[in-house]
Scaffold this motif. Structure first.
Motif, PDB file in Angstrom:
ATOM      1  N   VAL A 134       0.757  -1.318  -0.064  1.00 43.55           N
ATOM      2  CA  VAL A 134       0.189   0.002  -0.224  1.00 43.55           C
ATOM      3  C   VAL A 134       0.755   1.214   0.072  1.00 43.55           C
ATOM      4  CG1 VAL A 134      -0.358   0.074   2.400  1.00 43.55           C
ATOM      5  CG2 VAL A 134      -2.007   1.061   1.154  1.00 43.55           C
ATOM      6  N   ASP A 135       0.478   2.228  -0.683  1.00 44.98           N
ATOM      7  CA  ASP A 135       1.223   3.602  -0.473  1.00 44.98           C
ATOM      8  C   ASP A 135       0.691   4.249   0.737  1.00 44.98           C
ATOM      9  OD1 ASP A 135       2.056   3.098  -3.207  1.00 44.98           O
ATOM     10  OD2 ASP A 135       0.874   4.444  -4.200  1.00 44.98           O
ATOM     11  N   ASP A 136       1.744   5.249   1.038  1.00 44.65           N
ATOM     12  CA  ASP A 136       1.485   5.869   2.236  1.00 44.65           C
ATOM     13  C   ASP A 136       0.266   6.786   2.382  1.00 44.65           C
ATOM     14  OD1 ASP A 136       2.420   7.865   0.777  1.00 44.65           O
ATOM     15  OD2 ASP A 136       4.209   8.223   1.683  1.00 44.65           O
ATOM     16  N   ASP A 137      -0.298   7.088   1.253  1.00 45.42           N
ATOM     17  CA  ASP A 137      -1.558   8.178   1.075  1.00 45.42           C
ATOM     18  C   ASP A 137      -2.715   7.215   0.873  1.00 45.42           C
ATOM     19  OD1 ASP A 137      -1.079   7.362  -1.630  1.00 45.42           O
ATOM     20  OD2 ASP A 137      -1.168   9.513  -2.407  1.00 45.42           O
ATOM     21  N   VAL A 138      -2.705   6.046   0.824  1.00 48.94           N
ATOM     22  CA  VAL A 138      -3.976   5.220   0.838  1.00 48.94           C
ATOM     23  C   VAL A 138      -4.498   4.615   2.059  1.00 48.94           C
ATOM     24  CG1 VAL A 138      -4.981   3.222  -0.447  1.00 48.94           C
ATOM     25  CG2 VAL A 138      -3.428   4.881  -1.767  1.00 48.94           C
ATOM     26  N   ILE A 139      -5.697   4.745   2.189  1.00 50.60           N
ATOM     27  CA  ILE A 139      -6.360   3.975   3.515  1.00 50.60           C
ATOM     28  C   ILE A 139      -7.346   3.411   3.047  1.00 50.60           C
ATOM     29  CG2 ILE A 139      -7.611   4.419   5.746  1.00 50.60           C
ATOM     30  CD1 ILE A 139      -4.767   5.342   5.901  1.00 50.60           C
ATOM     31  N   VAL A 140      -7.262   1.899   3.659  1.00 45.73           N
ATOM     32  CA  VAL A 140      -8.396   1.050   3.326  1.00 45.73           C
ATOM     33  C   VAL A 140      -9.126   0.632   4.605  1.00 45.73           C
ATOM     34  CG1 VAL A 140      -9.019  -1.350   2.548  1.00 45.73           C
ATOM     35  CG2 VAL A 140      -7.214   0.024   1.395  1.00 45.73           C
ATOM     36  N   PRO A 141     -10.285   0.981   4.701  1.00 52.52           N
ATOM     37  CA  PRO A 141     -10.979   0.634   6.279  1.00 52.52           C
ATOM     38  C   PRO A 141     -10.622  -0.758   6.660  1.00 52.52           C
ATOM     39  CG  PRO A 141     -12.642   1.817   4.667  1.00 52.52           C
ATOM     40  CD  PRO A 141     -11.278   1.611   3.883  1.00 52.52           C
ATOM     41  N   CYS A 142     -10.522  -0.917   8.022  1.00 55.37           N
ATOM     42  CA  CYS A 142     -10.053  -2.345   8.416  1.00 55.37           C
ATOM     43  C   CYS A 142     -10.969  -3.424   7.923  1.00 55.37           C
ATOM     44  CB  CYS A 142     -10.101  -2.236   9.845  1.00 55.37           C
ATOM     45  SG  CYS A 142      -8.780  -1.104  10.459  1.00 55.37           S
ATOM     46  N   ARG A 143     -12.369  -3.440   8.089  1.00 59.14           N
ATOM     47  CA  ARG A 143     -13.285  -4.322   7.664  1.00 59.14           C
ATOM     48  C   ARG A 143     -13.085  -4.724   6.102  1.00 59.14           C
ATOM     49  NH1 ARG A 143     -19.209  -5.384   9.260  1.00 59.14           N
ATOM     50  NH2 ARG A 143     -19.941  -6.525   7.591  1.00 59.14           N
ATOM     51  N   ILE A 187     -11.689   3.283  -0.768  1.00 62.21           N
ATOM     52  CA  ILE A 187     -10.753   3.391  -0.168  1.00 62.21           C
ATOM     53  C   ILE A 187     -10.400   4.807  -0.379  1.00 62.21           C
ATOM     54  CG2 ILE A 187      -9.794   1.378  -0.967  1.00 62.21           C
ATOM     55  CD1 ILE A 187      -8.261   2.680  -3.218  1.00 62.21           C
ATOM     56  N   TYR A 188      -9.446   5.473   0.580  1.00 62.13           N
ATOM     57  CA  TYR A 188      -9.359   6.785   0.754  1.00 62.13           C
ATOM     58  C   TYR A 188      -8.094   7.191   0.499  1.00 62.13           C
ATOM     59  CZ  TYR A 188     -13.866   5.769   2.923  1.00 62.13           C
ATOM     60  OH  TYR A 188     -15.116   5.684   3.304  1.00 62.13           O
ATOM     61  N   GLU A 189      -7.993   8.300  -0.329  1.00 59.77           N
ATOM     62  CA  GLU A 189      -6.365   8.934  -0.747  1.00 59.77           C
ATOM     63  C   GLU A 189      -6.322  10.068   0.014  1.00 59.77           C
ATOM     64  OE1 GLU A 189      -4.910   8.564  -4.524  1.00 59.77           O
ATOM     65  OE2 GLU A 189      -6.394   7.351  -5.334  1.00 59.77           O
ATOM     66  N   ILE A 190      -5.470  10.086   1.024  1.00 61.52           N
ATOM     67  CA  ILE A 190      -5.408  11.200   2.075  1.00 61.52           C
ATOM     68  C   ILE A 190      -4.400  12.121   1.635  1.00 61.52           C
ATOM     69  CG2 ILE A 190      -6.240   9.699   3.913  1.00 61.52           C
ATOM     70  CD1 ILE A 190      -3.526   9.424   4.765  1.00 61.52           C
ATOM     71  N   GLY A 191      -3.898  11.989   0.474  1.00 61.17           N
ATOM     72  CA  GLY A 191      -2.586  12.981   0.118  1.00 61.17           C
ATOM     73  C   GLY A 191      -2.932  13.877  -1.049  1.00 61.17           C
ATOM     74  N   SER A 192      -2.122  14.543  -1.412  1.00 58.14           N
ATOM     75  CA  SER A 192      -2.421  15.210  -2.790  1.00 58.14           C
ATOM     76  C   SER A 192      -2.196  14.159  -3.932  1.00 58.14           C
ATOM     77  CB  SER A 192      -1.431  16.537  -2.940  1.00 58.14           C
ATOM     78  OG  SER A 192      -0.057  15.992  -2.800  1.00 58.14           O
ATOM     79  N   SER A 193      -2.697  14.962  -5.121  1.00 55.87           N
ATOM     80  CA  SER A 193      -2.447  13.875  -6.267  1.00 55.87           C
ATOM     81  C   SER A 193      -1.298  13.524  -6.610  1.00 55.87           C
ATOM     82  CB  SER A 193      -2.827  14.750  -7.588  1.00 55.87           C
ATOM     83  OG  SER A 193      -4.343  15.256  -7.316  1.00 55.87           O
ATOM     84  N   GLY A 194      -1.148  12.116  -7.204  1.00 57.48           N
ATOM     85  CA  GLY A 194       0.200  11.580  -7.315  1.00 57.48           C
ATOM     86  C   GLY A 194       0.803  11.833  -8.650  1.00 57.48           C
ATOM     87  N   ILE A 195       1.626  10.981  -9.215  1.00 60.54           N
ATOM     88  CA  ILE A 195       2.177  10.908 -10.456  1.00 60.54           C
ATOM     89  C   ILE A 195       1.190  10.687 -11.407  1.00 60.54           C
ATOM     90  CG2 ILE A 195       4.461  10.456  -9.833  1.00 60.54           C
ATOM     91  CD1 ILE A 195       4.177   7.659 -10.716  1.00 60.54           C
ATOM     92  N   SER A 196      -0.067  10.022 -11.321  1.00 60.34           N
ATOM     93  CA  SER A 196      -0.895   9.616 -12.275  1.00 60.34           C
ATOM     94  C   SER A 196      -1.546  10.868 -12.767  1.00 60.34           C
ATOM     95  CB  SER A 196      -1.919   8.742 -11.518  1.00 60.34           C
ATOM     96  OG  SER A 196      -2.675   9.377 -10.490  1.00 60.34           O
ATOM     97  N   SER A 197      -1.684  12.119 -12.094  1.00 60.95           N
ATOM     98  CA  SER A 197      -2.250  13.221 -12.445  1.00 60.95           C
ATOM     99  C   SER A 197      -1.222  14.133 -13.103  1.00 60.95           C
ATOM    100  CB  SER A 197      -2.619  14.049 -11.168  1.00 60.95           C
ATOM    101  OG  SER A 197      -1.483  14.685 -10.255  1.00 60.95           O
TER     102      SER A 197
END
Length: 352
Positions: free
Chosen positions: A183-192, A302-312
């Motif tokens: 996982v990347d440091d800016d991606v949060i996947v809920p535990c459930r 899933i939640y991306e908590i950072g700014s846009s990455g290289i895909s942008s």
């Protein structure tokens, strides 16, 4: 006829009136006593209740038996996602790739430490300066505080001397789990959701199971060689098919760390290092080539908590197209397998 005359005479002698109903009752022997009739009615009622009760019990047994049979047939155990914290059900190692975003790293470590299936958290560190003692101590303290289980996840930094995207797939010698959640440091996947995807991976441990699907398709042939297109999320949504799941949020077997580092062509390593891109495509090709099977996409937020990455960035799609075709030429074939299967937790769906 004599019986009928006798009844009539008896009734007239007693000063009463003749009644066919009385005559019928006299013949049945119950006119002057209602208890035998009541007794028979009660017996009939109880008999009906016994039949209904027996029918209901039989129906209940049939439902229980059918449920026990259809569960394994469907391949899903509804209790798996809520009970994976039991030690004999297994656990996973969270592999977090980070780059100069300590605030996001702290949030990410805190979250995955709170998931009951997490056995260990490894932070892939590729910065020139090692993490400070303060950051190390802070993150270890977070892990201890956030963990919800008696067994506290093991936490450590995996340090690298150079900035190289291949670092995120280096073998780890002392892993205690087969399952790796990359996982990347800016991606949060809920535990459930993470726990559910882990149960999906357990059903197919040699393939990749993830949350970010991508696809490819044959575009045209140039100079007698096939040319492929790389499709992002909107292509997946439009076509209803996919052939990759990105390692920014995906499970795979720990054996692929060794295969990626030591068995995959070094030309692909050099390509990833030079372009600073496409390590996730390289891993997808590696697993597909080893298994000849598609990945599994798990539906979940899933939640991306950072700014846009290289895909942008501009030209990102063109670079991904080039990576895909260059890698295929190195393999000499297209190993990716397309599918339209999606794993969904049925308890969260209105309709099946």
């Amino acid at each position: 006829m004599s019986t009928l005359i006798a009844i009539r005479d008896a009734a007239l002698t007693a000063g009463g009136e003749y009644s066919p109903a009385k005559e019928k009752a006299a013949n049945r022997g119950i006119y002057n006593g209602r208890s035998p009739l009541l007794h028979r009615r009660v017996k009939q009622l109880l008999g009906g209740l016994k039949f209904k009760l027996l029918f209901c019990l039989s129906l209940l047994c049939l439902v229980v038996w059918f449920s026990s049979k259809i569960g394994p047939f469907m391949g899903w155990d509804p209790d798996l996602s809520s009970s994976i914290s039991v030690p004999n059900r297994g656990s996973y190692t969270v592999l977090i790739n980070t780059w100069k975003r300590n605030s996001l790293l702290k949030q990410s470590v805190a979250h995955y430490a709170s998931c009951s299936g997490t056995d260990a958290i490894h932070v892939i560190w590729s910065e020139s300066d090692p993490p400070s003692d303060q950051l190390r101590a802070h993150l270890k303290n977070i892990v201890l505080k956030k963990s919800q289980t008696a067994h506290k996840p093991n936490f450590r930094f995996d340090l690298n001397e150079e900035d190289n995207l291949n670092n995120r797939f280096k073998p780890i010698s002392d892993l205690r789990t087969d399952a790796i959640f990359s996982v990347d440091d800016d991606v949060i996947v809920p535990c459930r959701t993470l726990d559910f995807s882990f149960t999906v991976w357990q059903s197919a441990p040699h393939t990749m199971v993830g949350f970010v699907p991508r696809m490819h398709w044959l575009d045209e042939e140039k100079n007698g060689m096939a040319h492929y297109k790389y499709g992002g999320w909107w292509s997946v949504w439009w076509m209803g098919t996919y052939s990759m799941v990105l390692t920014k949020a995906a499970f795979f077997h720990q054996k692929y760390l060794d295969l990626y580092t030591n068995k995959m062509p070094s030309s692909i390593h050099d390509y990833v290092m030079r372009e600073r891109n496409c390590e996730d495509i390289a891993m997808s090709l590696l697993v597909a080539n080893a298994t000849d099977t598609p990945p599994i996409w798990v539906k979940g937020k899933i939640y991306e908590i950072g700014s846009s990455g290289i895909s942008s960035l501009n030209g990102h799609s063109d670079k991904r197209n080039k990576c895909l075709n260059d890698f295929v030429s190195l393999y000499g074939t297209m190993p990716l397998v397309s599918t339209n299967v999606k794993a969904v937790e049925a308890r969260n769906e209105w309709f099946w």
